[in-house]
Design an enzyme around this catalytic site. Structure first.
Site, PDB file in Angstrom:
ATOM      1  N   ARG A  57      12.021 -36.792  -3.701  1.00 13.14           N
ATOM      2  CA  ARG A  57      12.766 -38.007  -4.096  1.00 13.14           C
ATOM      3  C   ARG A  57      12.271 -39.312  -3.496  1.00 13.14           C
ATOM      4  O   ARG A  57      12.738 -40.364  -3.905  1.00 13.14           O
ATOM      5  CB  ARG A  57      14.263 -37.869  -3.794  1.00 13.14           C
ATOM      6  N   ASN A  87       8.019 -37.274  -9.965  1.00 11.76           N
ATOM      7  CA  ASN A  87       9.034 -38.078 -10.686  1.00 11.76           C
ATOM      8  C   ASN A  87       9.901 -38.889  -9.720  1.00 11.76           C
ATOM      9  O   ASN A  87      11.103 -38.723  -9.632  1.00 11.76           O
ATOM     10  CB  ASN A  87       9.890 -37.202 -11.619  1.00 11.76           C
ATOM     11  N   HIS A 225       8.762 -23.092 -13.823  1.00 12.94           N
ATOM     12  CA  HIS A 225      10.132 -22.576 -13.929  1.00 12.94           C
ATOM     13  C   HIS A 225      10.477 -21.875 -15.259  1.00 12.94           C
ATOM     14  O   HIS A 225      11.326 -22.323 -16.022  1.00 12.94           O
ATOM     15  CB  HIS A 225      11.170 -23.660 -13.643  1.00 12.94           C
ATOM     16  N   ASP A 298      12.009 -25.293  -7.236  1.00 11.67           N
ATOM     17  CA  ASP A 298      12.354 -26.474  -8.035  1.00 11.67           C
ATOM     18  C   ASP A 298      13.482 -27.236  -7.313  1.00 11.67           C
ATOM     19  O   ASP A 298      14.423 -27.719  -7.939  1.00 11.67           O
ATOM     20  CB  ASP A 298      12.750 -26.121  -9.471  1.00 11.67           C
TER      21      ASP A 298
HETATM   22  O1  DOR Z   1      16.846 -29.399 -13.036  1.00  8.42           O
HETATM   23  C1  DOR Z   1      15.871 -30.123 -12.938  1.00  8.42           C
HETATM   24  N1  DOR Z   1      15.823 -31.122 -12.036  1.00  8.42           N
HETATM   25  N2  DOR Z   1      14.850 -29.916 -13.757  1.00  8.42           N
HETATM   26  C2  DOR Z   1      13.825 -30.777 -13.825  1.00  8.42           C
HETATM   27  O2  DOR Z   1      12.935 -30.546 -14.593  1.00  8.42           O
HETATM   28  C3  DOR Z   1      13.808 -31.997 -13.000  1.00  8.42           C
HETATM   29  C4  DOR Z   1      14.623 -31.838 -11.796  1.00  8.42           C
HETATM   30  C5  DOR Z   1      14.920 -33.141 -11.126  1.00  8.42           C
HETATM   31  O3  DOR Z   1      13.981 -33.929 -10.890  1.00  8.42           O
HETATM   32  O4  DOR Z   1      16.083 -33.387 -10.780  1.00  8.42           O
HETATM   33 ZN    ZN Z   2      11.008 -29.739 -11.018  1.00  8.56          ZN
HETATM   34 ZN    ZN Z   3      10.833 -29.192 -14.464  1.00  7.50          ZN
END
Ligand code: DOR
Ligand code: ZN
Ligand code: ZN
Length: 423
Positions: A57, A87, A225, A298
């Protein structure tokens, strides 16, 4: 440092022996040298766990997690190396952001943190990111995680460019038009709960596309995933034809089904969504027969503000670093689906191999990255005890086996159950 009397999870199987660590490396296995002794009677030593799919994050969403809090969660969960998804805000699409993450991870000084670069600038799906510069700055892979690259031609170019730089694309597979508006798996439970579903096909179509590209271009690809039985089958068939594909799944996909969405607990909202029992069983089969190479978390920490809202509006994601090992051990090894050595492959050796990272195996000369656990200790998952800022777990209250006692990185104890993390 000498770790006395532990059970070691080696490539060849489990043995009882002492491990000597000198200058950050494993210098001997079996014949103890000189040094400070740590009594590991009753404990099991795994090669340092590696999580190749984590969201830290930072920069941009430090309210959800930052590199220090995420690193603390990682070492508490037994991870010595983690790879973080791009991201963030700004997106990791150039060397400056890569350098920033590496500098912050070094300051944190806990686990090894390897950044992953975005495939396209700003993850907008329009033009490729500055891949060469990011590679020089230290990314270990490319990913558009959170979504797929919708434009197939651009994705093909990405795979070609990636391979020129010795990188792989890690593909989040989701057809945006088909998944649009879906918050859970399409099926009986979605109907009963009155929540909009997303078809397996939204995931499978893009898995199939990435497999076709990898096959036609003779390039490797990694599928993120995997959650569907049909996705497992597509990957199994591709592997059988010689396609260079590797794939991961997460503890929530082999532990839960979409039955739990009927609680309306937004901690069960994740993307891809929790599926049905036949998917869960197929994921376990896929792990057993090698179709699925790795277990990743994840780890998607979110702030309470993003989760304490209506199900439709809640953020997708599960905070996973502090529960992954115990869930995997309990669900897969205790049940006889995998051996300890196979679990070590899924959580350490295979991720190291896929991303060309050092480590992944307990052997003389390797970095002393060690995860020391008490497999007999059972405990109850309590999100209030998480050191991650993200308390969002659907596993609160669950009894699991396997407690991380020490996490050692390059010969330094970075986490101990009695003292917490070093930073
Ligand atoms: O559940 C998810 N959270 N799937 C994703 O692909 C992105 C991730 C997130 O960045 O929160
Ligand atoms: Zn992810
Ligand atoms: Zn993802």
């Amino acid at each position: 440092m000498i770790l006395k009397n532990a059970e070691l999870v080696l490539k060849e199987g489990v043995v009882r022996a002492d491990v000597t660590v000198e200058n950050g490396k494993i210098s001997a296995i079996g014949t103890a040298g000189e040094g400070d002794e740590i009594d590991c009677t009753g404990y099991t030593i795994f090669p340092g766990l590696i999580d190749m799919h984590v969201h830290l994050r930072e920069p941009g969403f430090e309210k959800k997690e930052d590199i220090l809090s995420g690193s603390r969660a990682a070492v508490k969960g037994g991870f010595t190396q983690i790879c973080c998804m791009p991201n963030t805000n700004p997106v990791v699409d150039n060397k400056v952001v890569v350098a920033y993450i590496k500098a912050r991870a070094k300051e944190a000084g806990l686990c090894k943190v390897h950044p992953i670069g975005a495939i396209t600038k700003g993850q907008k799906g329009e033009e490729l990111a500055a891949i060469g510069g990011m590679k020089a700055a230290g990314i270990v892979a490319l990913s558009e995680d959170g979504k797929s690259v919708a434009d197939t031609k651009l994705m093909a170019n990405a795979m070609l460019y990636a391979s020129d730089f010795g990188l792989k694309c890690l593909c989040h597979c989701e057809d945006a038009s088909l998944a649009s508006g879906g918050v859970v798996n399409e099926g009986y439970n979605a109907t009963v709960a009155g929540l909009k579903g997303s078809l397996r096909a939204a995931e499978d179509i893009v898995i199939a596309r990435e497999l076709c590209l990898a096959e036609s271009l003779h390039l490797p690809v990694h599928i993120c995933h995997v959650s569907t039985y049909s996705g497992v089958q597509l990957i199994r068939e591709a592997k059988a034809r010689g396609v260079k594909v590797t794939a991961e799944t997460c503890p929530h996909y082999f532990t839960l089904t979409d039955d739990v969405i009927r609680t309306f607990d937004t901690n069960t909202k994740v993307n891809p969504p929790l599926r049905e029992e036949k998917d869960r069983l197929a994921i376990i089969e896929g792990l057993k027969d090698g179709t699925l190479d790795c277990i990743v978390t994840d780890h998607a920490p979110h702030h309470e503000d993003d989760k304490r809202v209506e199900y439709d509006l809640a953020a997708f994601g599960i905070s996973g670093l502090e529960t992954s090992f115990a869930l995997s051990y309990t669900q897969l090894v205790k049940t006889g689906a995998l051996t300890l050595t196979e679990l070590a492959e899924k959580m350490s050796a295979n991720p190291a191999h896929i991303l060309n990272l050092e480590g992944g195996e307990l052997k003389v000369g390797a970095p002393a990255d060690l995860t020391i656990v008490d497999l007999n200790q059972n405990w109850k998952i309590d999100p209030a005890e998480f050191v991650s800022k993200g308390k969002n777990t659907p596993f609160g209250g669950r009894e699991v086996f396997g407690k991380v006692i020490y996490t050692v990185v390059d010969g330094d104890v970075k986490y101990s159950l009695s003292k917490g993390s070093k930073a």
